[in-house]
Design a protein around this motif. Sequence first.
Motif, PDB file in Angstrom:
ATOM      1  N   TYR A   8       0.835  -1.205   0.000  1.00 35.22           N
ATOM      2  CA  TYR A   8       0.000   0.000   0.000  1.00 35.22           C
ATOM      3  C   TYR A   8       0.870   1.255   0.000  1.00 35.22           C
ATOM      4  N   LEU A  30      -6.048   3.467  -6.204  1.00 34.58           N
ATOM      5  CA  LEU A  30      -7.178   3.239  -5.307  1.00 34.58           C
ATOM      6  C   LEU A  30      -7.891   4.568  -5.076  1.00 34.58           C
ATOM      7  N   ALA A  31      -9.163   4.638  -5.466  1.00 35.73           N
ATOM      8  CA  ALA A  31      -9.960   5.847  -5.186  1.00 35.73           C
ATOM      9  C   ALA A  31     -10.854   5.525  -3.997  1.00 35.73           C
ATOM     10  N   GLY A  33     -12.525   2.738  -3.652  1.00 32.41           N
ATOM     11  CA  GLY A  33     -12.298   1.321  -3.371  1.00 32.41           C
ATOM     12  C   GLY A  33     -13.530   0.433  -3.431  1.00 32.41           C
ATOM     13  N   HIS A  34     -14.690   1.011  -3.787  1.00 36.88           N
ATOM     14  CA  HIS A  34     -15.893   0.181  -3.709  1.00 36.88           C
ATOM     15  C   HIS A  34     -16.168  -0.633  -4.969  1.00 36.88           C
ATOM     16  N   LEU A  37     -11.785  -2.923  -4.394  1.00 40.40           N
ATOM     17  CA  LEU A  37     -11.568  -3.846  -3.268  1.00 40.40           C
ATOM     18  C   LEU A  37     -12.445  -5.099  -3.374  1.00 40.40           C
ATOM     19  N   PRO A  38     -13.745  -4.970  -3.711  1.00 42.94           N
ATOM     20  CA  PRO A  38     -14.514  -6.211  -3.918  1.00 42.94           C
ATOM     21  C   PRO A  38     -13.926  -7.094  -5.022  1.00 42.94           C
ATOM     22  N   ASP A  52      -2.954   4.791  -3.192  1.00 42.28           N
ATOM     23  CA  ASP A  52      -4.175   5.419  -2.675  1.00 42.28           C
ATOM     24  C   ASP A  52      -4.169   6.915  -2.987  1.00 42.28           C
ATOM     25  N   ARG A  55      -5.148  10.582   0.018  1.00 45.48           N
ATOM     26  CA  ARG A  55      -4.410  11.517   0.883  1.00 45.48           C
ATOM     27  C   ARG A  55      -3.832  12.696   0.098  1.00 45.48           C
ATOM     28  N   VAL A 105     -21.988   3.693   0.918  1.00 42.99           N
ATOM     29  CA  VAL A 105     -21.104   3.581  -0.240  1.00 42.99           C
ATOM     30  C   VAL A 105     -20.875   4.958  -0.863  1.00 42.99           C
ATOM     31  N   ASN A 107     -20.487   7.623   0.640  1.00 49.05           N
ATOM     32  CA  ASN A 107     -19.479   8.351   1.402  1.00 49.05           C
ATOM     33  C   ASN A 107     -18.059   7.980   0.988  1.00 49.05           C
ATOM     34  N   ARG A 108     -17.904   6.879   0.256  1.00 46.59           N
ATOM     35  CA  ARG A 108     -16.571   6.445  -0.174  1.00 46.59           C
ATOM     36  C   ARG A 108     -16.404   6.531  -1.685  1.00 46.59           C
TER      37      ARG A 108
END
Lengths: 286, 163
Positions: A8, A30-31, A33-34, A37-38, A52, A55, A105, A107-108
């Motif tokens: 990471y 990685l934005a 991740g929804h 990541l799945p 990621d 940040r 979801v 929110n991410r």
Amino acid sequence: MIPAGFDYHAPDSVAEALRLLDELDDAKLLAGGHSLLPMMKLRFAQPAHLVDLGRIPGLSGIREEGDVVVIGAMTVENELIRSEIIRRRVPLLAEAAALIADPQVRNRGTIGGDIAHGDPGNDHPALAIALDAGFVLEGPGGRRPVKAEDFFLGTFMTELADNEILVEIRVPGLAPHTGQAYEKLKRKTGDWATAGAAVVITIEQGKVGAVRIGLTNLAPSALRAEAAEQALLGQPLSETTIEDAATRAAAICDPAEDLRGDRDYKLAMARQMVKRAIRKAAARCP
Amino acid sequence: MSTRTVTMSVNGEQRRAEVEDRTLLIHFLREQLNLTGPHIGCETSHCGACTVDLNGVSVKSCTVLAVQCEGAEVLTVEGLAEGGVLHAVQEGFHQQHGLQCGFCTPGMLVRSYRLLQDNPDPTEEEIRAGISGNLCRCTGYQNIVKAIQYAAKRLKEAQSVSA
């Protein structure tokens, strides 16, 4: 389910993220991740490195630049729904974002991730096409603009190169005499569209002066229904022209049969969504 | 495969632990901090049983990496009650029979908590939309909605008393 091992990285600038993309073998951005990541849990994706973007200051947020609304790629769906600028200048995005996934979801999940992932089931591609949005891609050689309608090449395939980052979505603000609407047929909260249609239409002196139609989940990638637009342009809106547009839109669709329905059903629903979105957008023309 | 140390505030306490980069927040909470309130349901960000509060918003902790939470503030269902007194949402679920098997309840409670923080006076429609990311296979949602309405009322009463 846990993803396979990876390293990471959390860079704090776009320049640093680009450097990591360049140096690392098999790195994925990685934005929210929804989607990623799945897919990693299911081993559909197994990158060696995750970079990621969460940040990096300045990659999220919404601002006006003259006639254009500029949306940072890491802006989450709930921010689109809440944004006063979006509600006033691009109401289509606030309306449509509320139909994406569920409150947690949203929110991410980010607008940039939704676009860059290239999933034909995602909603932002067709919305961006209908809005005539532009994307700003940043790579080692600097930034380059790509029009939304030229960005989506196929399922999980886009114009974005391996060493580039989608940093901004630039959307023309609502024009005078213009209405916007998104119609999405889905089975339940959180589902992808069985069929979806985004329409931005301008009606002046009783005639359609401009119109753009984007289609969701009806082909290997989001589509612009240009022939359907032609059926409406320059004419007064009538049930005949709307029917004609719906038929022409369905003619370019190539939906995959799945649990949401077979091909014929999805084509029938494509027609319905196009008709409803045209009517709703037209009714919203001031 | 790399590991690193993460530090985050969980239910108001600073927690520090060594995690693999691939460790999901839900596993970090359950297996390393022994906070087994958040449940693992679908593992695909659909069911909401793993819902926790992350920096003041509801998220599904099965789809967030622990390393993404460096420096964050996390609230789980274990952090709702204060001094042994149930939070209004917990009291509401108890009083209004907002659960049957209870599997979805920790996620429902934490989501309800945040919903009422964001919107202290929600309509029934807003409550249903607000919990649309949490699945319950037992109740049919009727009593969950009532429980949240109960909690909203209690929280308003508490506020008017303190005001």
